[in-house]
Motif scaffolding. Structure first.
Motif, mmCIF file in Angstrom:
data_model
loop_
_atom_site.group_PDB
_atom_site.id
_atom_site.type_symbol
_atom_site.label_atom_id
_atom_site.label_comp_id
_atom_site.label_asym_id
_atom_site.label_seq_id
_atom_site.Cartn_x
_atom_site.Cartn_y
_atom_site.Cartn_z
ATOM 1 N N LYS A 209 0.856 -1.176 0.000
ATOM 2 C CA LYS A 209 0.000 0.000 0.000
ATOM 3 C C LYS A 209 0.893 1.227 0.000
ATOM 4 N N SER A 210 0.499 2.212 -0.759
ATOM 5 C CA SER A 210 1.251 3.470 -0.735
ATOM 6 C C SER A 210 0.402 4.539 -0.066
ATOM 7 N N ALA A 211 1.047 5.333 0.776
ATOM 8 C CA ALA A 211 0.373 6.448 1.436
ATOM 9 C C ALA A 211 0.995 7.748 0.948
ATOM 10 N N MET A 212 0.153 8.679 0.520
ATOM 11 C CA MET A 212 0.599 10.025 0.174
ATOM 12 C C MET A 212 0.037 10.967 1.224
ATOM 13 N N VAL A 254 4.132 0.632 2.484
ATOM 14 C CA VAL A 254 4.139 -0.401 3.516
ATOM 15 C C VAL A 254 3.269 -1.561 3.032
ATOM 16 N N ASN A 255 3.233 -2.654 3.786
ATOM 17 C CA ASN A 255 2.316 -3.725 3.430
ATOM 18 C C ASN A 255 0.936 -3.456 4.018
ATOM 19 N N VAL A 275 -4.457 12.623 3.714
ATOM 20 C CA VAL A 275 -3.851 11.331 3.442
ATOM 21 C C VAL A 275 -4.659 10.577 2.384
ATOM 22 N N THR A 276 -3.972 10.038 1.374
ATOM 23 C CA THR A 276 -4.601 9.112 0.435
ATOM 24 C C THR A 276 -3.824 7.799 0.476
ATOM 25 N N ILE A 277 -4.551 6.690 0.393
ATOM 26 C CA ILE A 277 -3.933 5.365 0.448
ATOM 27 C C ILE A 277 -4.376 4.589 -0.779
ATOM 28 N N THR A 278 -3.428 4.061 -1.522
ATOM 29 C CA THR A 278 -3.732 3.309 -2.741
ATOM 30 C C THR A 278 -2.990 1.982 -2.732
ATOM 31 N N GLU A 279 -3.495 1.051 -3.545
ATOM 32 C CA GLU A 279 -2.882 -0.264 -3.650
ATOM 33 C C GLU A 279 -1.771 -0.227 -4.685
#
Length: 288
Positions: A209-212, A254-255, A275-279
């Protein structure tokens, strides 16, 4: 690992993938006349309605290999060779299972008998493992993906939509050919199970997962993330359009099991952070 060792490992995996795929098809789907998806499903339907001297393995080769060769310029030599090899193993294993081994696959699955639901689920799961392994090691088990790459854009469709339309059309044709809708409907279960399994095998359980994170407190957040995870962090300068104020953008991978902790840390350090979280489907390279 040398390049030769790497290639040997890949082709060993493709060999296993072809055998696994054939096992799922011939031991669960083919005996009860359920259909796989794509070109494999079309091959099964043709083998069902043509004379017995035309086996499933023949149609698998006849329908798939020309598509891989046709799409060679678009997909490249390595992909074409790996796909052709996987399909060849799949076809050979299907022939051995149906024509050579002393196992009766003519009227029922030797493992699930005539339970259509069990055959649909396990046939889809096992064939999905084979297809997923093939994708993971640089090839494709079914020529439908080549058709999708070549023609989906021309028809105004996504690749996924093209494959879905093809399969729906295949099951409708099968329903008319066999004058029954029970088996095509169960085949949709097979398709759904296979798609989920392919995603699981090709991309893995532990998807990243990526967090921006856009924040006014980058140092505090980066320090807390680094202490907790020890991962590399990318810090970029940004500017808010409406506020016209300087911001910091933090990019962090992170995972999926760690993402809730990331949320907690960000909230503790800056409740106003955006915060945005994408796969993330794949991660290459080292930490920054």
């Amino acid at each position: 690992m040398t390049n030769r060792t790497h290639q040997l490992r890949d082709f060993a995996a493709l060999t296993a993938a072809g055998i696994i795929n054939a096992f799922g098809i011939t031991f669960f789907l083919y005996p009860v006349n359920l259909y796989d998806s794509g070109i494999s499903g079309a091959s099964m339907l043709l083998a069902q309605v043509t004379p017995e001297f035309l086996p499933l393995s023949l149609f698998l080769v006849m329908l798939n290999l020309p598509l891989f060769l046709y799409g060679y310029k678009k997909t490249g030599l390595s992909f074409t060779l790996r796909s052709a090899y996987a399909v060849g193993i799949y076809s050979l294993a299907a022939y051995l299972f149906t024509e050579v081994l002393p196992v009766d696959l003519s009227i029922a699955s030797p493992l699930a008998q005539q339970d259509l639901l069990l055959c649909a689920i396990f046939g889809g799961l096992i064939s999905g493992i084979g297809s997923g392994l093939t994708i993971r090691f640089g090839g494709a088990m079914d020529g439908i993906e080549i058709l999708a790459v070549l023609f989906a854009k021309k028809l105004g469709l996504s690749v996924g939509m093209f494959v879905m339309v093809f399969n729906v059309g295949l099951y409708i044709v099968a329903g008319f050919v066999i004058s029954s809708w029970i088996l095509p409907l169960y085949s949709i279960i097979t398709y759904a199970a296979a798609v989920k399994t392919v995603d699981f095998i090709a991309e893995g359980l532990d998807k990243a997962k990526s967090a921006m994170i856009i924040t006014d407190k980058p140092q505090e957040i980066c320090q807390a993330l680094s202490q907790e995870f020890g991962n590399g962090i990318t810090l970029l300068s940004a500017r808010g359009y409406y506020s016209d104020s300087e911001k910091a953008l933090i990019y962090f991978v992170v995972n999926r099991f760690q993402i809730n902790k990331v949320r907690t840390i960000v909230r503790e350090q800056d409740r106003r952070a955006y915060v945005t979280i994408t796969e993330v489907s794949d991660v290459l390279g080292s930490d920054l």
